[in-house]
Design an enzyme around this catalytic site. Sequence first.
Site, PDB file in Angstrom:
ATOM      1  N   ASN A   1       0.801  -1.225   0.000  1.00 58.85           N
ATOM      2  CA  ASN A   1       0.000   0.000   0.000  1.00 58.85           C
ATOM      3  C   ASN A   1       0.838   1.281   0.000  1.00 58.85           C
ATOM      4  OD1 ASN A   1      -2.651   1.420   0.458  1.00 58.85           O
ATOM      5  ND2 ASN A   1      -1.546   2.078   2.281  1.00 58.85           N
ATOM      6  N   HIS A   2       2.010   1.211   0.657  1.00 61.39           N
ATOM      7  CA  HIS A   2       2.785   2.438   0.836  1.00 61.39           C
ATOM      8  C   HIS A   2       4.268   2.109   0.890  1.00 61.39           C
ATOM      9  CE1 HIS A   2       1.230   0.815   4.689  1.00 61.39           C
ATOM     10  NE2 HIS A   2       2.504   0.813   4.999  1.00 61.39           N
TER      11      HIS A   2
ATOM     12  N   ASP B   1       1.132   6.697   0.337  1.00 58.89           N
ATOM     13  CA  ASP B   1       0.470   5.579  -0.352  1.00 58.89           C
ATOM     14  C   ASP B   1       0.878   5.550  -1.820  1.00 58.89           C
ATOM     15  OD1 ASP B   1      -0.975   5.209   2.023  1.00 58.89           O
ATOM     16  OD2 ASP B   1      -2.786   4.657   0.920  1.00 58.89           O
TER      17      ASP B   1
ATOM     18  N   ARG C   1       2.705 -12.301   3.953  1.00 57.95           N
ATOM     19  CA  ARG C   1       1.613 -11.713   4.719  1.00 57.95           C
ATOM     20  C   ARG C   1       1.451 -10.327   4.095  1.00 57.95           C
ATOM     21  NH1 ARG C   1       1.098  -6.837   7.957  1.00 57.95           N
ATOM     22  NH2 ARG C   1      -0.167  -7.268   9.780  1.00 57.95           N
TER      23      ARG C   1
ATOM     24  N   ASP D   1       0.326  -6.792   3.713  1.00 62.64           N
ATOM     25  CA  ASP D   1      -0.028  -5.747   4.682  1.00 62.64           C
ATOM     26  C   ASP D   1      -1.090  -4.800   4.110  1.00 62.64           C
ATOM     27  OD1 ASP D   1       0.865  -4.229   7.195  1.00 62.64           O
ATOM     28  OD2 ASP D   1       1.113  -2.683   5.666  1.00 62.64           O
TER      29      ASP D   1
ATOM     30  N   GLU E   1      -3.984  -9.333   5.256  1.00 63.55           N
ATOM     31  CA  GLU E   1      -4.268  -8.518   6.436  1.00 63.55           C
ATOM     32  C   GLU E   1      -5.343  -7.503   6.082  1.00 63.55           C
ATOM     33  OE1 GLU E   1      -3.014  -5.247   9.654  1.00 63.55           O
ATOM     34  OE2 GLU E   1      -2.422  -5.080   7.577  1.00 63.55           O
TER      35      GLU E   1
ATOM     36  N   HIS F   1       2.162  -8.045  16.912  1.00 60.85           N
ATOM     37  CA  HIS F   1       3.137  -6.973  17.137  1.00 60.85           C
ATOM     38  C   HIS F   1       2.485  -5.596  17.245  1.00 60.85           C
ATOM     39  CE1 HIS F   1       2.186  -6.971  12.934  1.00 60.85           C
ATOM     40  NE2 HIS F   1       2.764  -5.808  12.781  1.00 60.85           N
TER      41      HIS F   1
HETATM   42  C1  NOJ Z   1      -0.283  -3.224   9.689  1.00 59.15           C
HETATM   43  C2  NOJ Z   1       0.934  -3.615  10.458  1.00 59.15           C
HETATM   44  O1  NOJ Z   1       0.652  -4.742  11.232  1.00 59.15           O
HETATM   45  C3  NOJ Z   1       1.338  -2.434  11.302  1.00 59.15           C
HETATM   46  O2  NOJ Z   1       2.396  -2.760  12.168  1.00 59.15           O
HETATM   47  C4  NOJ Z   1       1.698  -1.280  10.402  1.00 59.15           C
HETATM   48  O3  NOJ Z   1       1.947  -0.132  11.193  1.00 59.15           O
HETATM   49  C5  NOJ Z   1       0.582  -0.965   9.401  1.00 59.15           C
HETATM   50  N1  NOJ Z   1       0.028  -2.138   8.795  1.00 59.15           N
HETATM   51  C6  NOJ Z   1       1.065  -0.051   8.296  1.00 59.15           C
HETATM   52  O4  NOJ Z   1       1.932  -0.745   7.438  1.00 59.15           O
END
Ligand code: NOJ
Length: 548
Positions: free
Chosen positions: A103-104, A170, A198, A200, A242, A315
């Site tokens: 995304n970024h 982004d 994974r 994000d 995610e 985390h």
């Molecule tokens: C989800 C991640 O788990 C988190 O740690 C992060 O700050 C955000 N996405 C942005 O990438």
Amino acid sequence: MSSSPWYQTAIFYELYVRAFQDSNGDGHGDLRGVIERMDYLANLGIDCIWLLPTYPSPLVDDGYDIADYYNVHPDYGDLQDYRDLIEAAHARGIRVIADLVMNHTSDQHPWFQASRRRVEPFTDFYVWSDTDEKYSDARIIFLDTESSNWAWDELRGQYYWHRFYSQQPDLNFDNPAVQQEMLDIARFWLDMGLDGFRADAVPYLFEREGTNCENLPETHAYLKRLRAFVDAHYPQALLLCEANQWPEDVRAYFGGDPNDPAAPGDEFHMCFHFPVMPRLYMALRRGDRSPVVQIMERTPAIPPNCQWCTFLRNHDELTLEMVTEVERQWMWTQYAPEPRMRLNLGIRRRLAPLLDNDRRKIELMNSLLFTLPGAPILYYGDEIGMGDNIWLPDRMGVRTPMQWDDSANAGFSSANKTYAPVIDDPVFGYQRVNVAAQQADPDSLYHVIRRFITVYKAQPALALGELRFLEHPNPSLLGFERVYNDQRLLCLHNLSDSPIELSTPAAHDLLTGADLPPGSLTLPPYGHRWLALSAPDATRQRAQRTVR
Ligand code: NOJ
């Protein structure tokens, strides 16, 4: 053995490289350190490691702000170390997936620096605008630090769009070149031997006026393209999504045909089940199963080649985005009484402190993690009940060094100063809570988790079975069956501090190895039982075999 795809029956271990093992004495965990500890992971019995970001990064968002997709942060090692890590894992039958942040990027990424200067072909790599009024229906995610999703760039004389920190612009997925870059990045790491990603923050790839800019059809179309690319070249690779969304919205990320349960998924193989997680804590504190039952009943069926991923902690802060405002306030009162424990819409604490360090509750919640549908993900350190440090900034309090033994720096590092202090308090300090002590103590939490893992792997019903809730007059009984072929498992959880009496058929206790005659069973306060029901005979024989 079942012939289902590997990820459907796998147990995952989320690993923060900086925290795990420092191999060169600089105070930072690194890839070679993970290699040194690979036997620990093999011994624990996990199937797949999820590595948090290890790319070069200014670390504003601890690596989720990537400055170079094709390399390793010097604190962690280099590409050869990465290859060696994958090889060391594979040699032990362990797979490795890593974060892919689509995304970024970081604002330090050369693409962004070029885009600011309108250097081609990067001019339109990011989402630029003359006004900060566009897409005003999109929520702000990092509420404690950001007041807008737009930030002004003096050099370019325009605003840029960012869903997270303003240092994380982004990418513009309307740009075909950006779309192609992400496929190339995926190819690079999968060619190296990585077993998947994974992915994000995927709900936010595209923006459209008049929407909340989440879960857009364009986003799904691109993610399907990513999947088709992966399937064509790396058919064993895993894409884990995610998307912190409601179950009905997450369902779309599996793809396939929602009207045809037999149609295979064609987007993500797996998605995290975010909403069930806070409801496990709610159910426990209320002594009432209904939040869990309701969310599972609200969870749509997923395609046959897919699987949910479940977790108790990770985390980040324990997110309360997928609960109502009233529930959120209640959760904060119950689980984050001090302001420092709160962050954005969540709670920055680890599992053991959240559960009053009560072994019964910690085991109960882990038992739910292993017996409810979805592949379990363990967060490093939770297998020994590590604590947190709420005085560290952002989410660092749940990212402290792994506690290996009672030597200096918990056996994590030989440095004078570590990247974050080792937990050193009277309850959770490394002198008391560490791997070596728990490995030596057959009654430790570590051994309970290890037993859960062993039994889980021997009982395909826990990964693949249908879920059937038990109706019982006592709301504190969270009981359900997992049914798969001729296997019928009964999983019982007492969410209260009073014993519960119930009658059970003849059964085999998978955790203790005991055979139970039909009759009355007492579930102690916060107790849990995993029972293989004796009939039909085949189930009993297999159950007995697997507990040896
Ligand atoms: C989800 C991640 O788990 C988190 O740690 C992060 O700050 C955000 N996405 C942005 O990438």
